[in-house]
Design a protein around this motif. Structure first.
Motif, PDB file in Angstrom:
ATOM      1  N   PRO A 199       0.809  -1.223   0.000  1.00 48.02           N
ATOM      2  CA  PRO A 199       0.000   0.000   0.000  1.00 48.02           C
ATOM      3  C   PRO A 199       0.841   1.271   0.000  1.00 48.02           C
ATOM      4  O   PRO A 199       0.454   2.271  -0.597  1.00 48.02           O
ATOM      5  CB  PRO A 199      -0.824  -0.134   1.284  1.00 48.02           C
ATOM      6  CG  PRO A 199      -0.904  -1.599   1.528  1.00 48.02           C
ATOM      7  CD  PRO A 199       0.409  -2.157   1.071  1.00 48.02           C
ATOM      8  N   GLU A 227     -10.975  -8.109  -0.039  1.00 45.95           N
ATOM      9  CA  GLU A 227     -10.357  -7.822   1.247  1.00 45.95           C
ATOM     10  C   GLU A 227      -9.281  -6.745   1.149  1.00 45.95           C
ATOM     11  O   GLU A 227      -9.144  -5.898   2.046  1.00 45.95           O
ATOM     12  CB  GLU A 227      -9.742  -9.101   1.833  1.00 45.95           C
ATOM     13  CG  GLU A 227     -10.749 -10.175   2.194  1.00 45.95           C
ATOM     14  CD  GLU A 227     -11.335 -10.900   0.980  1.00 45.95           C
ATOM     15  OE1 GLU A 227     -12.485 -11.379   1.083  1.00 45.95           O
ATOM     16  OE2 GLU A 227     -10.648 -10.972  -0.070  1.00 45.95           O
ATOM     17  N   SER A 228      -8.490  -6.767   0.076  1.00 45.59           N
ATOM     18  CA  SER A 228      -7.375  -5.812  -0.051  1.00 45.59           C
ATOM     19  C   SER A 228      -7.774  -4.504  -0.711  1.00 45.59           C
ATOM     20  O   SER A 228      -7.056  -3.513  -0.615  1.00 45.59           O
ATOM     21  CB  SER A 228      -6.232  -6.438  -0.855  1.00 45.59           C
ATOM     22  OG  SER A 228      -6.604  -6.643  -2.214  1.00 45.59           O
ATOM     23  N   GLU A 231      -7.687  -0.931   1.120  1.00 44.44           N
ATOM     24  CA  GLU A 231      -6.366  -0.364   1.387  1.00 44.44           C
ATOM     25  C   GLU A 231      -5.623  -0.028   0.100  1.00 44.44           C
ATOM     26  O   GLU A 231      -5.065   1.060  -0.044  1.00 44.44           O
ATOM     27  CB  GLU A 231      -5.535  -1.336   2.224  1.00 44.44           C
ATOM     28  CG  GLU A 231      -4.232  -0.741   2.732  1.00 44.44           C
ATOM     29  CD  GLU A 231      -3.536  -1.659   3.726  1.00 44.44           C
ATOM     30  OE1 GLU A 231      -2.795  -1.131   4.573  1.00 44.44           O
ATOM     31  OE2 GLU A 231      -3.732  -2.895   3.661  1.00 44.44           O
ATOM     32  N   LEU A 232      -5.636  -0.942  -0.890  1.00 45.82           N
ATOM     33  CA  LEU A 232      -4.885  -0.719  -2.118  1.00 45.82           C
ATOM     34  C   LEU A 232      -5.489   0.400  -2.964  1.00 45.82           C
ATOM     35  O   LEU A 232      -4.770   1.089  -3.687  1.00 45.82           O
ATOM     36  CB  LEU A 232      -4.826  -2.010  -2.944  1.00 45.82           C
ATOM     37  CG  LEU A 232      -3.909  -3.116  -2.417  1.00 45.82           C
ATOM     38  CD1 LEU A 232      -4.002  -4.353  -3.306  1.00 45.82           C
ATOM     39  CD2 LEU A 232      -2.464  -2.627  -2.344  1.00 45.82           C
TER      40      LEU A 232
END
Length: 269
Positions: A199, A227-228, A231-232
């Motif tokens: 990130p 899920e990611s 943040e990404l």
């Protein structure tokens, strides 16, 4: 070029159509029609799931040519990409592995596509295909001559590669791609297919781009999952997603509509 405007949404998701092995590739099974049918089925699943754009790639052609691919690859990719473009209404892009962006421009122009991806646009990188040198001088001129409305996305430190020098400045990479490579968008990936970038790397590239030219969008090129994604995609303008949309997260499996829907929901919410 306003790629985000063409894709028609904030934080667009571009889904991958990974073509099976094409004629001339070691793993080609002798039935190009089956490859095309699978590509169309995956594209329709992506579109039904709410994806904003589709990129067609000759993923099954390993081991890849480092630069120029043969005529049979261009012809087969054009056939498959045309079939995809006729099957769905979302914008279409092309990536010709490992780094034949001039071929990608030609294919995209032939099917009235929207964008191409250049894996090594500037400089040189060490890859499993050997040393690959960027061809920005040819790619940009060819695009401007053949398909001036096609947007050019380029990777910053593309996955499955390493800098020849052993180290590199992200600031220099970003600046050079915008000022000297004349790209329309940048892609930030992890080290391998399905592995996301850190990130902090995404945030750094986005900050550098914003300071240089805020009209250039930044896409996360690997590792985006429901899920990611929070943040990404906190700073990025969009994502290019392949593995996470496949059944069982197996890169060779068909696209799963449930997985597409889950990711779209996670991003749009």
């Amino acid at each position: 070029m306003d790629l985000l405007g063409t894709l028609g949404t904030q934080q667009p998701l571009i889904g991958m159509v990974h073509l099976g092995a094409l004629p001339g590739a070691p793993q080609f099974k002798g039935d190009l029609g089956a490859v095309v049918s699978r590509a169309v089925a995956d594209a329709r699943t992506l579109a039904r799931g709410g994806i904003d754009g589709i990129m067609v790639e000759n993923f099954g052609d390993a081991p890849f040519y480092p630069t120029t691919v043969p005529a049979e690859t261009v012809a087969a990719m054009t056939r498959a990409t045309r079939a995809v473009a006729e099957a769905v209404s979302v914008p279409i892009g092309v990536n010709v592995l490992r780094n034949d962006t001039t071929a990608a421009v030609g294919i995209t122009r032939a099917v009235d596509g929207t964008f191409v991806r250049s894996n090594v646009h500037l400089g040189a990188r060490s890859t499993d295909q050997g040393i690959i040198e960027g061809q920005a001088h040819d790619v940009v001129r060819h695009r401007d001559r053949v398909a001036p409305t096609v947007a050019l996305l380029a990777d910053v430190a593309v996955k499955h590669s390493a800098p020849i020098s052993g180290s590199e400045s992200v600031s220099t990479l970003v600046t050079d791609h915008i000022e000297r490579g004349l790209v329309d968008g940048l892609v930030v990936s992890g080290t391998r297919t399905g592995v996301g970038p850190g990130p902090s790397m995404v945030e750094t590239v986005c900050e550098l781009v914003a300071a240089k030219d805020s009209s250039v969008p930044v896409f996360v090129g690997s590792g985006v999952t429901p899920e990611s994604a929070p943040e990404l995609l906190q700073h990025a303008d969009g994502a290019i997603v392949g593995t996470a949309l496949k059944e069982g997260s197996e890169v060779s499996a068909p696209v799963s509509e449930d997985r597409v829907t889950d990711l779209v929901r996670a991003v749009k919410s």
